[in-house]
Each structure stands twice: as C-alpha cells, then as structure tokens.
Design a protein around this motif. Structure first.
Motif, short mmCIF file in Angstrom:
data_model
loop_
_atom_site.label_atom_id
_atom_site.label_comp_id
_atom_site.label_asym_id
_atom_site.label_seq_id
_atom_site.Cartn_x
_atom_site.Cartn_y
_atom_site.Cartn_z
N SER A 1 -9.56 -39.43 42.33
CA SER A 1 -8.38 -39.25 43.17
C SER A 1 -7.20 -40.03 42.62
CB SER A 1 -8.69 -39.71 44.60
OG SER A 1 -7.55 -39.59 45.43
N LEU A 2 -7.43 -41.26 42.17
CA LEU A 2 -6.33 -42.05 41.62
C LEU A 2 -5.80 -41.44 40.33
CD1 LEU A 2 -7.56 -45.71 42.27
CD2 LEU A 2 -5.64 -44.55 43.34
N VAL A 3 -6.70 -40.98 39.47
CA VAL A 3 -6.26 -40.36 38.21
C VAL A 3 -5.43 -39.12 38.50
CG1 VAL A 3 -7.03 -39.18 36.13
CG2 VAL A 3 -8.15 -41.29 36.84
N GLY A 4 -5.93 -38.24 39.37
CA GLY A 4 -5.21 -37.02 39.69
C GLY A 4 -3.93 -37.25 40.44
N CYS A 5 -3.85 -38.36 41.18
CA CYS A 5 -2.65 -38.65 41.95
C CYS A 5 -1.57 -39.33 41.10
CB CYS A 5 -3.00 -39.53 43.15
SG CYS A 5 -1.61 -40.06 44.14
N LEU A 6 -1.99 -40.24 40.23
CA LEU A 6 -1.03 -41.05 39.50
C LEU A 6 -0.49 -40.36 38.25
CD1 LEU A 6 -2.77 -44.53 39.73
CD2 LEU A 6 -0.87 -43.67 41.09
N LEU B 1 -7.88 -33.72 47.18
CA LEU B 1 -8.55 -34.90 46.61
C LEU B 1 -7.57 -35.81 45.91
CD1 LEU B 1 -11.17 -36.43 45.93
CD2 LEU B 1 -11.40 -34.96 43.93
N THR B 2 -6.56 -35.24 45.24
CA THR B 2 -5.63 -36.04 44.44
C THR B 2 -4.39 -36.44 45.22
OG1 THR B 2 -4.65 -34.00 43.58
CG2 THR B 2 -6.40 -35.02 42.28
N SER B 3 -4.40 -36.31 46.52
CA SER B 3 -3.26 -36.77 47.31
C SER B 3 -3.38 -38.27 47.56
CB SER B 3 -3.19 -36.02 48.64
OG SER B 3 -4.31 -36.34 49.45
N MET B 4 -2.24 -38.93 47.78
CA MET B 4 -2.25 -40.37 48.03
C MET B 4 -2.95 -40.70 49.33
SD MET B 4 -1.60 -43.33 46.97
CE MET B 4 -0.60 -42.97 45.54
N PHE C 1 1.06 -50.86 39.63
CA PHE C 1 0.11 -51.37 40.62
C PHE C 1 -1.09 -50.44 40.75
CE2 PHE C 1 -1.40 -51.09 45.02
CZ PHE C 1 -1.87 -52.38 45.20
N HIS C 2 -0.83 -49.16 40.89
CA HIS C 2 -1.94 -48.23 41.11
C HIS C 2 -2.78 -48.02 39.85
CE1 HIS C 2 0.51 -47.21 44.70
NE2 HIS C 2 -0.67 -46.96 45.23
N PHE C 3 -2.13 -47.99 38.68
CA PHE C 3 -2.90 -47.87 37.44
C PHE C 3 -3.70 -49.15 37.18
CE2 PHE C 3 -0.53 -44.06 36.17
CZ PHE C 3 -1.56 -43.34 35.57
N SER C 4 -3.16 -50.29 37.58
CA SER C 4 -3.93 -51.54 37.46
C SER C 4 -5.13 -51.53 38.39
CB SER C 4 -3.03 -52.73 37.76
OG SER C 4 -1.96 -52.82 36.84
N PRO D 1 0.50 -37.16 37.64
CA PRO D 1 1.75 -36.42 37.87
C PRO D 1 2.92 -37.33 38.24
CG PRO D 1 -0.08 -35.36 38.99
CD PRO D 1 -0.57 -36.69 38.55
N ARG D 2 2.63 -38.42 38.97
CA ARG D 2 3.70 -39.34 39.34
C ARG D 2 4.28 -40.03 38.11
NH1 ARG D 2 2.35 -43.29 44.19
NH2 ARG D 2 4.40 -44.02 43.50
N MET D 3 3.42 -40.39 37.16
CA MET D 3 3.90 -41.03 35.95
C MET D 3 4.76 -40.06 35.14
SD MET D 3 1.66 -42.84 32.94
CE MET D 3 0.89 -41.27 32.51
N VAL D 4 4.31 -38.81 35.03
CA VAL D 4 5.09 -37.81 34.30
C VAL D 4 6.45 -37.60 34.96
CG1 VAL D 4 5.16 -35.40 33.59
CG2 VAL D 4 3.02 -36.68 33.41
N GLU D 5 6.44 -37.51 36.28
CA GLU D 5 7.69 -37.32 37.01
C GLU D 5 8.62 -38.52 36.85
OE1 GLU D 5 10.47 -35.30 39.16
OE2 GLU D 5 8.55 -34.55 38.40
#
Length: 562
Positions: A106-111, A35-38, A201-204, A113-117
């Motif tokens: 999906s966006l919350v779960g995907c973004l 679900l949380t994949s791009m 972009f994705h968080f916006s 970890p990317r932000m932390v990384e």
C-alpha cells in the motif's frame, strides 16, 4: 412451401467472455486503487499496531518457550486455541505477516505516484494570477511613484528571492486578466519542501519496515549464562554454545562470528534498602586474530554499554548466583560442581535450583548399582541468610552471608534416560516412582557439610556470581537508525514548512505612478498567514512612495480561487 432457416445474427451474440474480462480488469483496478490509497495505508498501520498487542501481553515462544508451555498448562481451554491462532508466535504468524506485506504494498503504490507528481510540480512554473486578485483571502493594492513598470517589477522580483517565481507580460498567459501592453505579472510560490518532507517521512517509514524485515531475516540472538570469578567462559562459534538461540530465516548457524568471552568478576552496587544502583562485569574477550594468537583483551561491560566487535553486540542482561557443592562418596572420591540457580525474588535474590552428581568411575563396578547411588540436591539459596526458625530467606541481594536450605536425594537422577530435564528442578516422576529417595533436609552455611547414613558427605563451599550475556547480530540496525532519523526530519519539515502563493500585478498608473496589486493564498496551513502577508507586502513595497488605495488586508473570503 419451402422455408429457409433463419440465420443466426452474429452481431446479436452476447459477448460474455469480453464482458467477464472487462469486469475482472475493473475489479483488479478498483482493488488496486483502494489498496494504494492513503486511507488504506493508515488503516493497515493501525491494524499492525493492534496486531502487535498480543505479542506484548502473551508470552512468545521465540523468547521463552517454557513460559508458553506454562501458560497453556494453566489455561487448558483458552491456551490451545491461542496456540492454533499463533498468538504465541505473533511476529512470525501468517496474519501479522499478511498485514505487514499489505502495508508495504500500500505504501509503495501510494507514494510512488505522489513522488512523480511532486517532481512534476517542481519542474512546473508557478500558475498565472487569477483574474480578480481582490477575491483572494489576502489582498493589497497601492500606487507607487515611478514611470518604469519594468524597473518596479525587477525590484519586486529581487525581493522575492527564495521564492519560485516567474514574470509574465500582460496578456501572455491564457485566461489572465486583460492588462496594458506594458503591464507585468509576477507569480511566486514557496513551500515545496513541505510535500518533499511528507514524501521523505513516508518513504522512511517504508524503509524502516524493510530494514526491520531484513533484520529478522539475517539477524541472530543468543543468550548464555557465564559463571564469574574463574568460570570457563564461552565461545560463540556455534549455536550449541548458547543456552538459547534465535536465528533469522536465512541463518543456519554455520557462519556465526567467532568470539570467546570469560568473566573475571562481577560487581553490583546496592542501596541500603536493596535497590540496585549499577552493574558491571570485568570481562576478557578474543575475536579475529586474537583467537589464533591467544591474546585476551579487557573490557568493562555495563548495562546499555555493550561490547561491539565483528558486527556483534554483547549485552549484560542479568545476573544471579551459582552455589558450589562438593560431594564426597563413601570410597573417598569426590565431585565438585558450580551451577547457576534461578533468582525467585528479584529484590533479595533468594534463588532456587538443583544439582545432580554421578559417582566417579570405579566407585561402583555394576552400572545399575552406580545409577542407584547418584546424589541429587534441590533447595533454596540466600546470598544474605535470614532464618525464621528453620525457614531460610534472604534479607539482602549482596553476597554477605550465603546459605542454602536443601533436600538431599539418593538414587537414579535420570541422567541416562535421554529425557530432557529442567536445570532448576529435579524430575518429579523419578521421585514419585521411588527411584529417587530423600535422605536428608539441612540448612548449610558456606564451609559446612552434612554426612548421610552411607558415609556420603555433602559440603556447601559457597557461591560465585554469574551473568547472563546476550550476543546480538543485526546487520540492518544501522539502517533502522538512519530511517528513524530521516522519518523525524521529514516529519519536522512537513510540520514547519508552509505552502504559500503570491501574485503581484503591476500596471502604469496616472501622473507618473505604477499601480501595484498583490494577492496571497495559503495552500496548506492558514494560521499566521495574515501577519506573514503584511510583512511580505511591507518588504516588497519598501523604498517606494506609495498610496494605499484599498484596505491592506481583507477578511478571509470563502470564494472559488480558480
């Protein structure tokens, strides 16, 4: 012989509960990862756009309930099935909401970890140089004059300003190429803003979805028709003041912003062929302290130039004409009524409508007799009359030569039945039952009248414009604008900025020289990297007497740059 029963081996018992729990946890974990994949987020975004198509093609109950009823009546087989599937309430349907919520999750779960990384990568130092820089897609080596490797390294480091860089002595980094004790390596990287722009972009986009959802919860929108040229106007303190009202899930109609509006006049500008050029309405409004002080403030209301007051926006949505009729009953008492008629032709504004007149009090002593002597009108209105024999039409949308073609009925109009009726047509059931009888069919111009057999006189007095005003309140509108702008900014940054890595290895050479070896790698877009690497090499080696010992640029190599 005595036998002893075999003991049950507790270690061989099947551990079914633990296995079931493990499988359940594995299923939940795999479902969450999927679900949380791009890829899933992109699919859900596509499904959201696809699910919105019926909302654009089919009439929506929240916008025009009469259109929905008309569609269902015209499609007796398909219409009820679409209604069961909530195709006439697309944006509040369970399936559209489900896609919306899944996309949000999906966006919350995907973004996240990317932000932390990304923050981890910002804190990390650039990676050490590979063992063999010559295997990189871009490579350059040269000998420069000088005996002090540290001085050359300091100059190169200074010219890499704007890059994230770190300097390592030879042998400091694990896995680095063996170098002389005095050898120095510089690792530099830039383009971190690319990933930052992508995350913005994705968080916006996520914020935009939240703002739209919040707007649907806390917003309201009402439409009201206001007659110009001395009409009564309206006040927005209650949903009952509007002709149609749509409220968000948290709006109960008790906390509307109080405001009063009256329309002094309306002006429309047309070309010779009847095409509209512009619309403007001179209005007066009251809001806030003006309501108690009785102060009216003027405002010129135009299309796409709304009145903004108290968080509300008043838009000029449309216009039409409201004919005025006076009915004089046999005893001499009269009633005058001005009511909007519906434009049937948006080019010439030929309009249709109906009116109902109840005899004044005292005209008839018996209630039944009074109801049997009500007057009803139904017909067409033309702002610029054009007669083809007895058939009335309009030749121009402006109010140049107003005329009406009406049927006059007498009898029970159904005003006291409690049954809802259309504002623009008479109740056909009353006519079919003989309770409304057609008395005359006439064409009248402004100022003309007609007399019925019982002495009732019906006069057409003319017409005045009316405007359709829309009052909108959306506290999340500013956030929709903010997130839209940050989306565009993040997208622009992610498209313009490119990730680049450069390594410089310096070591003492022969006869008072320093060996300089450069390697470059494009982390993302490789287009233009060759010219960029050439310019960077020229800048880093500028001012040094150097001799190239290898080709300045090599062709792209398909190699493992580990």
């Amino acid at each position: 012989m005595v036998t002893t029963p075999e003991r049950e081996d507790t270690n061989s018992r099947p551990k079914r509960p633990k296995r079931a729990i493990s499988r359940l946890l594995a299923l939940i974990r795999n479902t969450w990862r999927t679900l949380t994949s791009m890829g899933t987020a992109l699919v859900l975004l596509f499904l959201l756009a696809l699910a919105a198509i019926p909302g654009a093609l089919l009439p929506q109950r929240s916008l025009n309930e009469s259109k929905v009823a008309e569609y269902i009546a015209e499609h007796p087989t398909l219409g009820p099935w679409l209604d069961r599937l909530q195709a006439f309430d697309v944006f509040s349907s369970f399936w559209f909401t489900a896609i919306y919520v899944l996309l949000f999750v999906s966006l919350v779960g995907c973004l996240t970890p990317r932000m932390v990384e990304h923050f981890r990568s910002l804190r990390a130092t650039p990676v050490p140089a590979p063992r063999n820089l010559a295997r990189l897609p871009k490579h350059h080596s040269a000998e420069v004059s000088g005996t002090d490797v540290a001085a050359v390294a300091a100059a190169v480091d200074e010219r890499l300003r704007g890059w994230r860089r770190t300097t390592r002595r030879g042998g400091d980094a694990a896995g680095a190429a063996p170098a002389a004790t005095s050898g120095i390596e510089i690792s530099a990287e830039k383009g971190y803003l690319r990933e930052f722009g992508n995350i913005v972009f994705h968080f916006s986009l996520l914020g935009l979805l939240v703002a739209i959802a919040a707007g649907k919860m806390f917003s309201y929108e009402g439409n009201v028709i206001v007659v110009a040229d001395g009409g009564p106007g309206f006040c927005s303190a209650s949903p009952a003041a509007f002709d149609s009202f749509r409220a968000g899930n948290t709006v109960d109609g008790t906390s509307l912003y109080p405001m009063c509006v009256r329309v002094n006049d309306f002006e429309a500008t047309y070309l010779e062929n009847g095409q509209a050029v512009g619309f403007a309405a001179n209005i007066d409004y009251q809001a806030g302290d003006d309501l108690t002080a009785g102060t009216w403030r003027p405002y010129l209301l135009k299309v796409n130039e709304p009145l903004r007051v108290g968080g509300d926006r008043v838009y000029l949505q449309g216009h039409g004409y409201a004919p005025t009729f006076t009915v004089t009953f046999p005893d001499g008492q009269s009633r005058t009524q001005t009511l909007q008629w519906r434009p049937e032709d948006q080019i010439t504004f030929l309009s249709s409508g109906a009116m109902r007149f109840d005899p004044p009090g005292g005209t008839y002593s018996d209630e039944r007799e009074r109801r049997r002597n009500q007057i009803a009108l139904q017909g067409l209105f033309a702002p610029t009359a054009q007669l083809d024999g007895t058939l009335l039409s309009s030749s121009f949308p402006e109010l140049n030569d107003p005329a009406v073609a009406i049927d006059i009925y007498k009898g029970d109009t159904g005003l006291d039945t409690g049954r809802p009726q259309s504002l623009f047509t008479l109740d056909e059931r009353m006519i079919g039952q003989g309770r409304l009888t057609k008395m005359a069919r006439v064409n009248l111009k402004a100022g003309q009248d007609t007399r019925l057999e019982d002495g009732t006189v019906v006069r057409f007095d003319g017409a005045v414009p009316f405007v359709n005003l829309q009052v909108s309140h959306d506290p999340a509108q500013i956030w929709v604008l903010v997130f839209s702008m940050t989306m565009m900014g993040g997208l622009l940054v992610s498209l313009v900025v490119r990730r680049r890595r450069v390594w410089v290895r310096l070591a003492p050479g022969a006869a008072g020289t320093v060996n300089v070896e450069l390697g470059g790698l494009a982390r993302t877009d490789n287009s233009g990297w060759g010219d960029e690497f050439e310019r960077l090499t020229a800048r880093l080696l500028a001012g040094f007497d150097n001799t190239e010992t290898a080709a300045p640029l090599q062709e792209e190599k398909k190699a493992d740059h580990s």
